[in-house]
Write a protein that holds these residues in place. Structure first.
Motif, PDB file in Angstrom:
ATOM      1  N   PHE A  44       0.852  -1.183   0.000  1.00  0.00           N
ATOM      2  CA  PHE A  44       0.000   0.000   0.000  1.00  0.00           C
ATOM      3  C   PHE A  44       0.893   1.239   0.000  1.00  0.00           C
ATOM      4  N   PRO A  45       0.509   2.303  -0.720  1.00  0.00           N
ATOM      5  CA  PRO A  45       1.327   3.533  -0.716  1.00  0.00           C
ATOM      6  C   PRO A  45       1.253   4.243   0.631  1.00  0.00           C
ATOM      7  N   VAL A  46       2.167   3.919   1.516  1.00  0.00           N
ATOM      8  CA  VAL A  46       2.114   4.432   2.885  1.00  0.00           C
ATOM      9  C   VAL A  46       2.498   5.901   2.973  1.00  0.00           C
ATOM     10  N   GLN A  47       2.926   6.522   1.882  1.00  0.00           N
ATOM     11  CA  GLN A  47       3.208   7.960   1.934  1.00  0.00           C
ATOM     12  C   GLN A  47       1.942   8.782   2.100  1.00  0.00           C
ATOM     13  N   HIS A  48       0.771   8.134   1.943  1.00  0.00           N
ATOM     14  CA  HIS A  48      -0.511   8.811   2.168  1.00  0.00           C
ATOM     15  C   HIS A  48      -1.043   8.591   3.590  1.00  0.00           C
ATOM     16  N   VAL A  49      -0.275   7.947   4.445  1.00  0.00           N
ATOM     17  CA  VAL A  49      -0.732   7.567   5.787  1.00  0.00           C
ATOM     18  C   VAL A  49      -0.065   8.462   6.821  1.00  0.00           C
ATOM     19  N   SER A  50      -0.813   8.810   7.854  1.00  0.00           N
ATOM     20  CA  SER A  50      -0.286   9.579   8.977  1.00  0.00           C
ATOM     21  C   SER A  50      -0.860   9.018  10.272  1.00  0.00           C
ATOM     22  N   ILE A  51      -0.098   9.134  11.341  1.00  0.00           N
ATOM     23  CA  ILE A  51      -0.531   8.726  12.685  1.00  0.00           C
ATOM     24  C   ILE A  51      -0.648   9.991  13.526  1.00  0.00           C
ATOM     25  N   VAL A  52      -1.841  10.243  14.031  1.00  0.00           N
ATOM     26  CA  VAL A  52      -2.121  11.457  14.799  1.00  0.00           C
ATOM     27  C   VAL A  52      -2.495  11.055  16.226  1.00  0.00           C
ATOM     28  N   GLY A  53      -1.799  11.610  17.192  1.00  0.00           N
ATOM     29  CA  GLY A  53      -2.109  11.362  18.598  1.00  0.00           C
ATOM     30  C   GLY A  53      -3.094  12.387  19.130  1.00  0.00           C
ATOM     31  N   ASN A  54      -4.055  11.931  19.911  1.00  0.00           N
ATOM     32  CA  ASN A  54      -5.098  12.794  20.481  1.00  0.00           C
ATOM     33  C   ASN A  54      -4.871  12.965  21.977  1.00  0.00           C
TER      34      ASN A  54
END
Length: 275
Positions: A44-54
């Motif tokens: 999967f093109p992981v350059q489109h993925v982000s991890i956001v902490g709340n």
């Protein structure tokens, strides 16, 4: 945070919070990292993925109590390791390294000097605090939850892949189907079933008039009107019927007395007073 093994995002993009569709929400960062790693393994093109902490929180965990002996010991150990590194590096450039005990002497001298100086600096620094911080601790930034966000153009593919990963995610699932949903119809009334009771005082303006029934004494309209709390009584003055004033005059308008009607006379009989 820059990635040492991949493409670094532009500075302007790194300063804003990423936007997109949430495909997974996890309590632990390791779970979110595992989800992204699974997407990378599935090409999967992981350059489109982000991890956001709340709800970020800074957590400081206390590891122990400080004292002069402990401060001196920690400073000496740190200085010894630093002196060992310096001694080994100097032994490579020492011209007398071929002599007996030459390299080891340089290393031991550097270790002892490093331990002494670092212990002295540690004691001076601890004394300068004057007992305001007599403990050691570690700092860490934690979040209550971690959202895995992707761009909208690849969100469906990411959800399809993560559905195959046996992990618990609290992200809302997307709505399936955009067709028209007809409104719910009330259940059909079964034959012989009584209709629901209507509220008291309600009259159907389009329904058939109720058939008069024989009512026992004491349950006529007057009795019915007395049992209507909070509503106007059925008995009372009707349209065109109002009580007179105390002096005998009508309450509204003037009273016109009807002329007395004469009895019809039979043919052939004379009326008195007429010739």
């Amino acid at each position: 945070m820059a990635n040492l093994f991949g493409r670094t995002r532009p500075m302007d993009e790194a300063r804003i919070v990423p936007t997109g569709e949430t495909i997974g929400s996890y309590i632990s960062y390791l779970d979110a990292q595992k989800a992204v790693d699974y997407l990378a393994d599935e090409k999967f093109p992981v350059q489109h993925v982000s991890i956001v902490g709340n709800d970020l929180k800074m957590v400081e965990r206390v590891t122990g109590k400080l004292s002069y002996p402990r401060v001196a010991l920690n400073g000496a150990m740190t200085g010894a390791w630093f002196g060992l590194f310096i001694g080994v590096m100097l032994s490579f450039f020492d011209s007398n390294s071929g002599a007996s005990g030459g390299p080891y002497l340089n290393v031991m001298t550097a270790v002892l000097m490093g331990a002494a100086f670092w212990m002295l600096f540690a004691i001076i620094g601890y004394a300068a605090q004057r007992g305001k911080r007599d403990f050691t601790s570690t700092n860490q930034v934690l979040a209550s939850s971690y959202d895995v966000i992707v761009t909208p153009d690849v969100a469906m593919d990411a959800r399809r892949l993560l559905a195959q990963l046996p992990m618990n995610s609290t992200a809302a699932k997307p709505y399936q189907g955009q067709g028209y949903r007809p409104p719910a119809q009330p259940p059909a009334q079964q034959p012989g079933q009584q209709p629901p009771a209507r509220p008291e005082g309600w009259h159907d303006p389009y329904g058939a008039p109720a058939q008069p029934v024989d009512q026992p004494v004491g349950q006529g309209p007057a009795a019915e009107g007395s049992e209507r709390p909070g509503q106007a009584p059925l008995s009372g003055p009707r349209r065109g019927q109002f009580p007179d004033l105390p002096d005998g005059r009508p309450q509204y308008g003037i009273r016109v007395d009807d002329a007395p009607q004469q009895a019809p006379t039979e043919p052939g009989k004379d009326v008195p007073g007429q010739h």
